[in-house]
Structures are given as C-alpha cells and as structure tokens.
Design a protein around this motif. Structure first.
Motif, PDB file in Angstrom:
ATOM      1  N   HIS A   5      -8.208  -8.646  -2.728  1.00  0.00           N
ATOM      2  CA  HIS A   5      -7.505  -9.605  -1.859  1.00  0.00           C
ATOM      3  C   HIS A   5      -8.312  -9.904  -0.592  1.00  0.00           C
ATOM      4  O   HIS A   5      -8.272 -11.024  -0.083  1.00  0.00           O
ATOM      5  N   HIS A   9      -9.609 -13.497   0.991  1.00  0.00           N
ATOM      6  CA  HIS A   9      -9.539 -13.930   2.387  1.00  0.00           C
ATOM      7  C   HIS A   9     -10.895 -14.262   3.006  1.00  0.00           C
ATOM      8  O   HIS A   9     -10.947 -14.776   4.119  1.00  0.00           O
ATOM      9  N   HIS A  50       1.106  -6.654  -0.490  1.00  0.00           N
ATOM     10  CA  HIS A  50       0.374  -7.677   0.252  1.00  0.00           C
ATOM     11  C   HIS A  50       0.611  -7.618   1.765  1.00  0.00           C
ATOM     12  O   HIS A  50      -0.333  -7.588   2.553  1.00  0.00           O
ATOM     13  N   HIS A  95      -2.163  -6.262   4.587  1.00  0.00           N
ATOM     14  CA  HIS A  95      -2.279  -6.924   5.887  1.00  0.00           C
ATOM     15  C   HIS A  95      -1.688  -6.134   7.052  1.00  0.00           C
ATOM     16  O   HIS A  95      -1.782  -6.564   8.211  1.00  0.00           O
ATOM     17  N   HIS A  98      -2.296 -18.431   6.778  1.00  0.00           N
ATOM     18  CA  HIS A  98      -2.497 -17.072   6.276  1.00  0.00           C
ATOM     19  C   HIS A  98      -3.989 -16.773   6.132  1.00  0.00           C
ATOM     20  O   HIS A  98      -4.406 -15.617   6.163  1.00  0.00           O
TER      21      HIS A  98
HETATM   22 ZN   LIG Z   1      -3.290 -12.225   2.153  1.00  0.00          ZN
END
Ligand SMILES: [Zn+2]
Ligand SMILES: [Zn+2]
Length: 152
Positions: free
Chosen positions: A118, A122, A92, A97, A36
């Motif tokens: 978030h 990442h 999420h 994404h 991920h």
């Molecule tokens: Zn994520």
C-alpha cells in the motif's frame, strides 16, 4: 449455508474494493480520493472518508432488508460486506496510516507485506499510473520481500 455466503461475500469484496479503487476512485470520483494521496486536507478527516459512507450503504441495506424480510442469505451478504469494511478500516486506516495509534509494530510478514504494497500505491500522487489497488490480497513479490527481510 449462511456462513459460506458470508465468507464468499467477504472475499468478493476484496475484488470490489480493488475494482472501485482502480476504476472509480482513480477515475470518476478522483476528486474525492485525491486528498488521500496528496494529504492536502488539514485536520483529521479527508474527502476520501466519503467512501466510508458510500461503502457502508450496501452493507446496511442488505443486513436490514435481509433480517426484516427473512432472507438469511441476504443478511449474510450484508454481514460479509460490513465485516470486510471493518477489516479494511483496521488494516488501512489504523495499521497502515496510523490514524489511530492502536497498533504500530508487527513482525507478521503478511501484515508487513500489505503495508509495503500500500505504501507503494501511495508513491503515486496522481490519478494515473497507479499500482497495488487491492488491500488484503497482497501481490506475492511483497510477501517474498518481507519473508526475506525477516530472515536477516
Ligand atoms: Zn492509503
Ligand atoms: Zn489510491
């Protein structure tokens, strides 16, 4: 009563998600979460999606047992877990994404702050040195940054 249990469970799950992300996904089960961060898996699914199944189990167990054994509180806990999981998925996987192109743009500073935090998570591609492991409870500095950006 059941409504209160539902709400408390929902908020408690943010803590569970934070803890699991920080200490399990970036810990013992990093091999499932790694793709991920690194996007090394071709195709739609990631090994990280295994956590959907893992997190679905307690929600299903509590709702099924709660309803079949006649424990409304347990049923409410199961609903709370499931509702949190669904919100997590929407925020999420869909919103941040863009795995499904249902919602791309928003002017809502709260959702923009969640996304900003978030994305910060990442920025780190490795197991260690992470930040922003939570989801719906966003650190104030990201909210402040979005509020300031919206005024420009
Ligand atoms: Zn994520
Ligand atoms: Zn992570």
């Amino acid at each position: 009563m059941a409504v209160l249990v539902f709400i408390l469970t929902f908020f408690f799950m943010e803590g569970v998600a934070w803890f699991t992300h920080k200490y399990v996904m970036h810990g013992l089960l990093w091999n499932l979460h790694e793709d991920h961060h690194t996007h090394t898996n071709p195709g739609f699914f990631e090994r990280n999606d295994a956590f959907f199944l893992i997190f679905a189990v307690p929600g299903i167990l509590c709702t099924v047992l709660g309803s079949s054994l006649g424990f409304p509180a347990l049923f409410a806990i199961g609903l709370g877990i499931t509702a949190y999981g669904f919100c997590y998925f929407l925020v999420h996987d869909v919103f941040i994404h863009q795995r499904f192109k249902w919602l791309r743009k928003t002017d809502n500073v709260y959702f923009r702050a969640i996304r900003r935090a978030h994305k910060k998570h990442h920025k780190h591609l490795s197991k260690e040195d992470g930040e922003c492991f939570g989801m719906l409870l966003v650190p104030y500095k990201y909210l402040k940054a979005e509020i300031e950006a919206s005024r420009k």
